[in-house]
Motif scaffolding. Structure first.
Motif, short mmCIF file in Angstrom:
data_model
loop_
_atom_site.label_atom_id
_atom_site.label_comp_id
_atom_site.label_asym_id
_atom_site.label_seq_id
_atom_site.Cartn_x
_atom_site.Cartn_y
_atom_site.Cartn_z
N SER A 184 12.11 0.83 -3.28
CA SER A 184 12.70 2.01 -4.01
C SER A 184 12.00 3.48 -3.69
O SER A 184 12.67 4.37 -4.10
CB SER A 184 12.51 1.74 -5.53
OG SER A 184 11.45 1.70 -5.83
N GLY A 185 10.93 3.54 -2.86
CA GLY A 185 10.36 4.64 -2.76
C GLY A 185 8.86 4.37 -1.98
O GLY A 185 8.74 3.43 -1.20
N ASN A 186 8.28 5.52 -1.85
CA ASN A 186 7.08 5.59 -1.11
C ASN A 186 5.80 5.94 -2.05
O ASN A 186 5.88 6.50 -2.95
CB ASN A 186 7.07 6.51 0.09
CG ASN A 186 8.23 6.67 0.90
OD1 ASN A 186 8.66 5.32 1.07
ND2 ASN A 186 8.69 7.48 1.33
N ARG A 187 4.72 5.41 -1.69
CA ARG A 187 3.64 5.83 -2.30
C ARG A 187 2.26 6.00 -1.11
O ARG A 187 2.48 5.64 -0.24
CB ARG A 187 3.14 4.83 -3.24
CG ARG A 187 2.89 3.43 -2.79
CD ARG A 187 3.06 2.23 -3.91
NE ARG A 187 2.01 2.36 -4.92
CZ ARG A 187 0.90 1.80 -4.73
NH1 ARG A 187 0.62 1.11 -4.03
NH2 ARG A 187 -0.08 1.99 -5.93
N ARG A 212 0.69 -1.16 0.04
CA ARG A 212 0.08 -0.07 0.05
C ARG A 212 0.99 1.45 -0.11
O ARG A 212 0.40 2.33 -0.84
CB ARG A 212 -0.93 0.14 1.25
CG ARG A 212 -1.76 1.29 1.40
CD ARG A 212 -2.83 1.15 0.41
NE ARG A 212 -3.78 2.62 0.41
CZ ARG A 212 -4.54 2.78 -0.56
NH1 ARG A 212 -4.84 1.83 -1.52
NH2 ARG A 212 -5.22 3.64 -0.41
N TYR A 213 1.99 1.31 0.84
CA TYR A 213 2.63 2.46 1.10
C TYR A 213 3.96 2.69 0.47
O TYR A 213 4.80 3.40 0.79
CB TYR A 213 2.56 2.96 2.52
CG TYR A 213 1.12 3.07 2.99
CD1 TYR A 213 0.72 4.12 2.55
CD2 TYR A 213 0.76 2.10 3.86
CE1 TYR A 213 -0.86 4.38 3.12
CE2 TYR A 213 -0.58 2.23 4.34
CZ TYR A 213 -1.24 3.29 3.91
OH TYR A 213 -2.69 3.48 4.49
N CYS A 214 4.51 1.42 -0.26
CA CYS A 214 5.99 1.61 -0.83
C CYS A 214 6.08 0.92 -2.14
O CYS A 214 5.30 0.25 -2.58
CB CYS A 214 6.75 0.39 0.05
SG CYS A 214 6.84 0.73 1.81
N ARG A 215 6.94 1.81 -2.88
CA ARG A 215 7.37 1.46 -4.28
C ARG A 215 8.26 0.15 -4.08
O ARG A 215 9.31 0.41 -3.44
CB ARG A 215 7.66 2.60 -5.06
CG ARG A 215 6.69 3.69 -5.00
CD ARG A 215 7.39 4.50 -6.35
NE ARG A 215 6.35 5.72 -5.99
CZ ARG A 215 4.96 5.65 -6.94
NH1 ARG A 215 4.84 4.54 -7.48
NH2 ARG A 215 4.39 6.69 -6.69
N TYR A 216 8.25 -0.98 -4.64
CA TYR A 216 9.15 -1.97 -4.34
C TYR A 216 9.19 -2.97 -5.69
O TYR A 216 8.34 -2.80 -6.57
CB TYR A 216 8.72 -2.90 -3.18
CG TYR A 216 7.47 -3.38 -3.56
CD1 TYR A 216 7.30 -4.94 -4.04
CD2 TYR A 216 6.25 -2.69 -3.22
CE1 TYR A 216 6.06 -5.45 -4.10
CE2 TYR A 216 4.97 -3.44 -3.28
CZ TYR A 216 4.99 -4.92 -3.95
OH TYR A 216 3.55 -5.45 -4.23
N GLU A 217 10.10 -3.72 -5.63
CA GLU A 217 10.35 -4.87 -6.60
C GLU A 217 10.86 -6.06 -5.92
O GLU A 217 11.66 -5.90 -5.05
CB GLU A 217 11.31 -4.46 -7.76
CG GLU A 217 12.63 -4.17 -7.39
CD GLU A 217 13.40 -3.68 -8.80
OE1 GLU A 217 13.42 -4.36 -9.55
OE2 GLU A 217 14.21 -2.49 -8.62
N ILE A 218 10.55 -7.32 -6.60
CA ILE A 218 11.06 -8.55 -5.94
C ILE A 218 12.32 -8.82 -7.04
O ILE A 218 12.28 -9.04 -8.25
CB ILE A 218 10.02 -9.31 -5.99
CG1 ILE A 218 8.78 -9.33 -5.30
CG2 ILE A 218 10.71 -10.88 -5.27
CD1 ILE A 218 8.96 -8.98 -3.82
N THR A 219 13.53 -8.75 -6.26
CA THR A 219 14.79 -9.02 -6.99
C THR A 219 15.17 -10.53 -6.50
O THR A 219 14.81 -11.40 -5.73
CB THR A 219 15.89 -8.12 -6.79
OG1 THR A 219 16.43 -8.13 -5.50
CG2 THR A 219 15.42 -6.64 -7.02
N SER A 220 16.58 -10.73 -7.17
CA SER A 220 17.06 -12.30 -6.95
C SER A 220 17.55 -12.26 -5.57
O SER A 220 17.93 -13.21 -4.93
CB SER A 220 18.26 -12.62 -8.10
OG SER A 220 19.13 -11.71 -7.98
#
Length: 424
Positions: free
Chosen positions: A190-193, A176-184
């Motif tokens: 990477s940021g907030n939302r 809900r509140y974070c910018r993210y990605e699933i990596t190896s």
């Protein structure tokens, strides 16, 4: 019952009175004022407003001595337990808190609890940050931190879930509140939302003021003495009989100018500086890593103390100016500190950096060592308080707790404060 009037032995600024009132009206709260605005004082005053009789303070180990001094200075008379985060995880401490049943628990530098998987976070907030940790034994819990989320919004989840009634579990909160990605390598944030929505949730529980918001309250230059312990707590360099005698003379109110002629002081000066170098560097390193401020001016006296500080802070682009620095190179180093964002630390020898130096890139001054002359302290601090400085200057003098150094530092800070008030 401790009354507010009994605590106000020193001047409170209007915003500090408002902060104390904010805390006193809440069972759970976060005071997130910027560094230098006096979060500790506000919490102590708020405890006095409520008549808190049993207080538990959990803080970084380096801050324990300073909490004792602040409570004493502001005349808090209730029972107090002060413990470090490292020792708060011991089962014996949980038993002590459960038996004690504190009226108030203060978690200072609460960003130490930003990782929900760390042992201290689980101990204090409970497994899964459900609130069933040590905080459940306290009638009230207040958090203090100028940087409650040093990196991103994910670091707010433990306190929000444990204390502020947030029902989202960790993963739903992240989505809900974070910018993210699933990596190896796993989850990368990477940021907030949805920032405005998050701010509305925090609003009833959090108070934060920035320096520019309270400029009308603040003096041009603020002085304080911060007590620290040496890394080797079993020995202080100034606990000789001669040192204790000089300390008694200072504490009795004798004229300082006559006392400093004692050769004991000169002998101890270097030892004391070396004892403070490591904890001073650790304090600054932690603050810089958390971005409590962008840059800092550190003042010292002995070359080996300066060298120790510079080595410990080299990752922050530390530059040094001493009496032996050539004039041409001296200005290059000053300019680098002023304009290069990677150069975050300027270490100056008090006699060499006290004149003809402009360091307005920072408003933070830390005396790891002092001169015997309060005028020298003011001259050094005013390197940051010159034309072009738009912020109040915060000056801290580090002192070894329960020592001759603490007594000397308090006298010097008081005299320097008076001089700067007149000059400003």
């Amino acid at each position: 019952m401790v009354q507010q009037s009994a605590l106000r032995r020193n001047h409170l600024y209007r915003y500090q009175e408002e902060g104390a009132s904010f805390l006193s009206m809440r069972r759970h709260a976060l005071l997130a004022d910027e560094m230098g605005l006096g979060k500790t004082v506000q919490a102590i005053i708020a405890a006095g407003i409520l008549g808190v009789e049993k207080l538990v303070v959990i803080c970084p180990a380096i801050a324990r001595s300073n909490w004792r001094r602040e409570l004493e200075q502001w005349n808090y008379s209730g029972e107090t337990v002060i413990e470090s985060y490292d020792k708060s995880i011991r089962p014996s401490f949980e038993h002590a808190v459960r038996t004690y049943v504190p009226d108030l628990m203060i978690l200072d530098e609460a960003h130490y609890l930003k990782n929900p998987k760390s042992q201290r976070t689980r101990t204090l907030y409970g497994k899964g940050c459900t609130g069933n940790g040590l905080i459940r034994y306290a009638k009230r819990v207040w958090l203090l931190s100028g940087t409650p989320m040093p990196n991103n919004a994910s670091e707010l989840w433990p306190m929000m879930h444990a204390m502020f009634g947030l029902r989202l579990n960790w993963w739903n909160y992240i989505r809900r509140y974070c910018r993210y990605e699933i990596t190896s390598f796993g989850l990368k944030i990477s940021g907030n939302r949805n920032v405005e929505e998050l701010k509305e949730i925090l609003k009833p529980h959090v108070l934060r003021r920035r320096q520019e918001q309270v400029l009308d309250d603040l003096p041009a230059m603020t002085w304080e003495t911060v007590t620290i312990d040496p890394e080797d707590a079993s020995r202080k360099p100034d606990e000789t009989a001669e040192a204790l005698s000089v300390r008694q003379a200072i504490n009795s109110g004798r004229e300082f100018s006559s006392i400093i002629q004692n050769p004991v002081l000169a002998t101890l000066r270097r030892e004391v500086g070396l004892a403070k170098a490591a904890p001073a560097a650790k304090l600054v390193k932690d603050e810089l890593q958390r971005m409590e401020y962008q840059k800092i001016f550190i003042v010292a006296y002995h070359r080996d103390v300066i060298g120790s500080l510079a080595e410990s802070l080299k990752d922050f682009g530390a530059v040094i100016v001493t009496g032996g620095t050539p004039s041409g190179k001296r200005q290059v180093l000053i300019d680098r500190f002023q304009v290069d964002p990677r150069c975050r630390v300027f270490i100056g020898q008090i006699t060499a950096a006290g004149t003809a130096v402009t360091l307005t890139a920072t408003n933070q001054v830390l005396f790891a060592e002092t001169s015997w002359s309060p005028g020298d302290l003011v001259q050094a601090a005013k390197r940051c308080h010159r034309i072009g400085q738009k912020r109040p200057v915060f000056v801290r003098i580090l002192a070894l707790s329960d020592s001759l150094d603490e007594s000397v530092s308090r006298v010097l800070a008081g005299k320097a404060r008076m001089i700067s008030q007149i000059l400003n």
